[in-house]
Design an enzyme around this catalytic site. Structure first.
Site, PDB file in Angstrom:
ATOM      1  N   GLU A  94       0.825  -1.202   0.000  1.00 32.71           N
ATOM      2  CA  GLU A  94       0.000   0.000   0.000  1.00 32.71           C
ATOM      3  C   GLU A  94       0.867   1.263   0.000  1.00 32.71           C
ATOM      4  O   GLU A  94       1.941   1.288   0.597  1.00 32.71           O
ATOM      5  CB  GLU A  94      -0.904   0.018   1.240  1.00 32.71           C
ATOM      6  CG  GLU A  94      -1.896  -1.126   1.284  1.00 32.71           C
ATOM      7  CD  GLU A  94      -2.554  -1.275   2.632  1.00 32.71           C
ATOM      8  OE1 GLU A  94      -3.633  -1.877   2.691  1.00 32.71           O
ATOM      9  OE2 GLU A  94      -1.985  -0.804   3.648  1.00 32.71           O
ATOM     10  N   CYS A 107       3.398   8.291   1.075  1.00 27.99           N
ATOM     11  CA  CYS A 107       3.818   7.344   2.093  1.00 27.99           C
ATOM     12  C   CYS A 107       4.013   6.000   1.398  1.00 27.99           C
ATOM     13  O   CYS A 107       3.077   5.478   0.788  1.00 27.99           O
ATOM     14  CB  CYS A 107       2.754   7.247   3.180  1.00 27.99           C
ATOM     15  SG  CYS A 107       3.118   6.013   4.442  1.00 27.99           S
ATOM     16  N   CYS A 114       5.250  -7.398   7.725  1.00 30.82           N
ATOM     17  CA  CYS A 114       6.138  -6.761   8.703  1.00 30.82           C
ATOM     18  C   CYS A 114       6.473  -7.757   9.798  1.00 30.82           C
ATOM     19  O   CYS A 114       5.638  -8.571  10.190  1.00 30.82           O
ATOM     20  CB  CYS A 114       5.454  -5.525   9.293  1.00 30.82           C
ATOM     21  SG  CYS A 114       6.507  -4.544  10.397  1.00 30.82           S
ATOM     22  N   CYS A 118       3.328  -5.105  15.829  1.00 28.49           N
ATOM     23  CA  CYS A 118       2.748  -4.160  16.780  1.00 28.49           C
ATOM     24  C   CYS A 118       1.268  -4.504  17.000  1.00 28.49           C
ATOM     25  O   CYS A 118       0.547  -4.808  16.048  1.00 28.49           O
ATOM     26  CB  CYS A 118       2.894  -2.732  16.271  1.00 28.49           C
ATOM     27  SG  CYS A 118       4.619  -2.210  16.108  1.00 28.49           S
ATOM     28  N   CYS A 121      -1.548  -2.694  14.874  1.00 31.54           N
ATOM     29  CA  CYS A 121      -1.321  -2.493  13.439  1.00 31.54           C
ATOM     30  C   CYS A 121      -1.809  -3.672  12.618  1.00 31.54           C
ATOM     31  O   CYS A 121      -1.668  -4.835  13.015  1.00 31.54           O
ATOM     32  CB  CYS A 121       0.173  -2.278  13.208  1.00 31.54           C
ATOM     33  SG  CYS A 121       0.621  -1.966  11.485  1.00 31.54           S
ATOM     34  N   GLY A 165       5.791  -2.436   6.719  1.00 29.53           N
ATOM     35  CA  GLY A 165       7.179  -2.826   6.872  1.00 29.53           C
ATOM     36  C   GLY A 165       7.975  -1.878   7.748  1.00 29.53           C
ATOM     37  O   GLY A 165       7.583  -0.734   7.996  1.00 29.53           O
ATOM     38  N   GLU A 166       9.083  -2.373   8.252  1.00 29.74           N
ATOM     39  CA  GLU A 166      10.033  -1.596   9.050  1.00 29.74           C
ATOM     40  C   GLU A 166      11.203  -1.208   8.140  1.00 29.74           C
ATOM     41  O   GLU A 166      11.979  -2.070   7.719  1.00 29.74           O
ATOM     42  CB  GLU A 166      10.515  -2.431  10.241  1.00 29.74           C
ATOM     43  CG  GLU A 166      11.762  -1.938  10.937  1.00 29.74           C
ATOM     44  CD  GLU A 166      11.664  -0.504  11.436  1.00 29.74           C
ATOM     45  OE1 GLU A 166      12.518   0.323  11.022  1.00 29.74           O
ATOM     46  OE2 GLU A 166      10.748  -0.212  12.233  1.00 29.74           O
ATOM     47  N   SER A 197      10.485   6.463   9.056  1.00 23.73           N
ATOM     48  CA  SER A 197       9.820   6.177  10.323  1.00 23.73           C
ATOM     49  C   SER A 197      10.183   4.769  10.772  1.00 23.73           C
ATOM     50  O   SER A 197      10.034   3.806  10.016  1.00 23.73           O
ATOM     51  CB  SER A 197       8.303   6.294  10.159  1.00 23.73           C
ATOM     52  OG  SER A 197       7.637   5.925  11.357  1.00 23.73           O
ATOM     53  N   SER A 220       8.433   5.731  16.147  1.00 25.63           N
ATOM     54  CA  SER A 220       7.124   5.292  16.648  1.00 25.63           C
ATOM     55  C   SER A 220       7.270   4.954  18.118  1.00 25.63           C
ATOM     56  O   SER A 220       7.618   3.825  18.485  1.00 25.63           O
ATOM     57  CB  SER A 220       6.635   4.075  15.849  1.00 25.63           C
ATOM     58  OG  SER A 220       6.400   4.420  14.505  1.00 25.63           O
ATOM     59  N   LEU A 221       7.004   5.924  18.962  1.00 22.81           N
ATOM     60  CA  LEU A 221       7.169   5.745  20.411  1.00 22.81           C
ATOM     61  C   LEU A 221       5.916   5.088  21.006  1.00 22.81           C
ATOM     62  O   LEU A 221       5.963   4.009  21.571  1.00 22.81           O
ATOM     63  CB  LEU A 221       7.448   7.084  21.074  1.00 22.81           C
ATOM     64  CG  LEU A 221       7.744   7.048  22.574  1.00 22.81           C
ATOM     65  CD1 LEU A 221       9.004   6.245  22.855  1.00 22.81           C
ATOM     66  CD2 LEU A 221       7.873   8.474  23.121  1.00 22.81           C
ATOM     67  N   HIS A 222       4.792   5.789  20.920  1.00 20.48           N
ATOM     68  CA  HIS A 222       3.453   5.272  21.222  1.00 20.48           C
ATOM     69  C   HIS A 222       3.191   4.905  22.682  1.00 20.48           C
ATOM     70  O   HIS A 222       2.077   4.472  23.011  1.00 20.48           O
ATOM     71  CB  HIS A 222       3.107   4.090  20.329  1.00 20.48           C
ATOM     72  CG  HIS A 222       3.175   4.386  18.871  1.00 20.48           C
ATOM     73  ND1 HIS A 222       2.819   5.619  18.354  1.00 20.48           N
ATOM     74  CD2 HIS A 222       3.559   3.623  17.808  1.00 20.48           C
ATOM     75  CE1 HIS A 222       2.981   5.600  17.036  1.00 20.48           C
ATOM     76  NE2 HIS A 222       3.432   4.409  16.685  1.00 20.48           N
ATOM     77  N   ASN A 296      -6.312   5.193  13.968  1.00 15.03           N
ATOM     78  CA  ASN A 296      -7.240   4.718  12.948  1.00 15.03           C
ATOM     79  C   ASN A 296      -7.627   3.283  13.286  1.00 15.03           C
ATOM     80  O   ASN A 296      -6.779   2.389  13.261  1.00 15.03           O
ATOM     81  CB  ASN A 296      -6.599   4.771  11.549  1.00 15.03           C
ATOM     82  CG  ASN A 296      -6.606   6.170  10.974  1.00 15.03           C
ATOM     83  OD1 ASN A 296      -7.575   6.899  11.103  1.00 15.03           O
ATOM     84  ND2 ASN A 296      -5.508   6.553  10.342  1.00 15.03           N
ATOM     85  N   CYS A 339      -2.106   1.176   8.206  1.00 18.55           N
ATOM     86  CA  CYS A 339      -1.344   0.277   7.339  1.00 18.55           C
ATOM     87  C   CYS A 339      -1.962  -1.108   7.314  1.00 18.55           C
ATOM     88  O   CYS A 339      -2.212  -1.710   8.349  1.00 18.55           O
ATOM     89  CB  CYS A 339       0.102   0.186   7.830  1.00 18.55           C
ATOM     90  SG  CYS A 339       1.010   1.716   7.637  1.00 18.55           S
TER      91      CYS A 339
END
Length: 349
Positions: A94, A107, A114, A118, A121, A165-166, A197, A220-222, A296, A339
């Site tokens: 995507e 993006c 991935c 997470c 996600c 993906g990372e 990111s 990406s702390l979160h 989201n 994502c």
């Protein structure tokens, strides 16, 4: 779609020159060919200042078939559009096209699936499949540029590696794609218009610093503490928040580029007053920018988006404690922009 030959976007300018010399051609032809490629042609037959014999040789070696359009989901606001694209092996990725007053950003994805898994996600829900090549990353941009041209719009001017993906798990191909797109012979996009990111691969942050490229870094702390972060992001079991902040500070000092801490606002999980105070205490003296992101929601996952009042309260607490913070305008709430959502919907049909 079966890809015959090497994807043309996988070649650096120097690599293409070497290939041409190996064919018995003059190196200067690489400049002509690169110009055609990044102006957006879709076949070698369109390269009118290249001899027919050379065009035929190139067609035997290379292909333009990096991605194929599957479906899209457009924003009600009309300023963002999510694209589901098929690769040559029919795996899908995507990309999200975002139109701003100051330009167009894209993006992009760097992997199929991935490894990070997470909890909030959709990308990693079906597991990791493979890395994208540098050319497959660039092909997403070239397809977006083709769409924009058909609509009479400009080209993509900003790239964000924040799709599936990372990026640091595919470091070599990500950096190669950036260098090709930055090159004057390529898309000529300035390094400062790229943002990577990461979910928090500390070794990747140090590796990027060693590249000495003025690329923006987003983390990406979160979560403001290791305990909660481990629940949400398995990568936190490998690297503590302290290690992540140390690496981010090293990157900022080495490059001078702003580091952004991404923070998802999830109802009753990350958006409480207590968590806001913890986050402020953690980042108050770092100089990092905090980007608050209303979650989201993903079908099948238990997490819920924070209410506007909770978002405002959280923001106020950070600002009262002199933390530089903004709240990302959610361009994608109505386009399944988390994502993996568009892909999941397509696969599920």
């Amino acid at each position: 779609m079966i890809m015959n030959g090497r994807l043309i976007y996988d070649c650096t300018f120097e690599e293409l020159k070497d290939i041409l010399v190996g064919m018995g051609e003059k190196p200067f032809r690489a400049g002509q060919i690169f110009k055609w490629v990044y102006e957006g042609v879709s076949s070698f037959d369109e390269m009118t200042n290249i001899s027919k014999p050379l065009r035929q040789k190139l067609a035997e070696v290379f292909t333009f078939d990096g991605v194929r359009f599957i479906k899209s989901s457009g924003s009600m606001k009309g300023n963002s559009e999510k694209l589901l694209l098929a690769l040559s092996d029919m795996h899908t990725v995507e990309s999200v096209l975002m139109r701003h007053e100051y330009g167009v950003s894209l993006c992009v994805s760097s992997q199929v699936g991935c490894k990070m898994h997470c909890a909030f996600c959709a990308s990693g829900a079906d597991g990791y499949v493979r890395n994208l090549t540098a050319g497959e990353i660039i092909a997403q941009v070239m397809y977006a540029n083709k769409m924009l041209a058909e609509n009479g719009e400009g080209k993509v001017s900003m790239l964000v590696f924040m799709g599936s993906g990372e990026p640091f798990d595919n470091f070599e191909n990500v950096i190669k794609s950036i260098k090709i797109m930055h090159s004057p012979e390529g898309l000529n996009i300035g390094y400062r218009n790229f943002t990577i990111s990461t979910s928090g691969l500390v070794e990747g942050i140090y590796s990027l610093a060693r590249e000495e490229l003025p690329i923006n870094l987003s983390i990406s702390l979160h979560a403001p503490d290791d305990e909660l972060r481990k629940e949400l992001m398995p990568i936190a079991k490998r690297h503590t928040i302290k290690e992540l902040i140390e690496a981010s500070s090293f990157y900022f000092n080495a490059t001078g580029r702003r580091v952004t801490m991404e923070y998802l606002l999830i109802k009753d999980v990350t958006d409480t007053v207590e968590k806001a105070k913890q986050l402020a205490s953690l980042l108050k003296h770092t100089g990092f920018h905090v980007n608050l992101i209303p979650y989201n929601e993903v079908e099948g996952l238990p997490y819920v988006r924070s209410s506007p009042s909770r978002i405002n309260t959280f923001m106020d607490i950070l600002k009262e404690r002199t933390v530089n913070a903004t709240c990302r305008d959610s361009l994608g709430k109505d386009i399944n922009a988390a994502c993996g959502q568009l892909k999941r919907g397509y696969v599920g049909n």
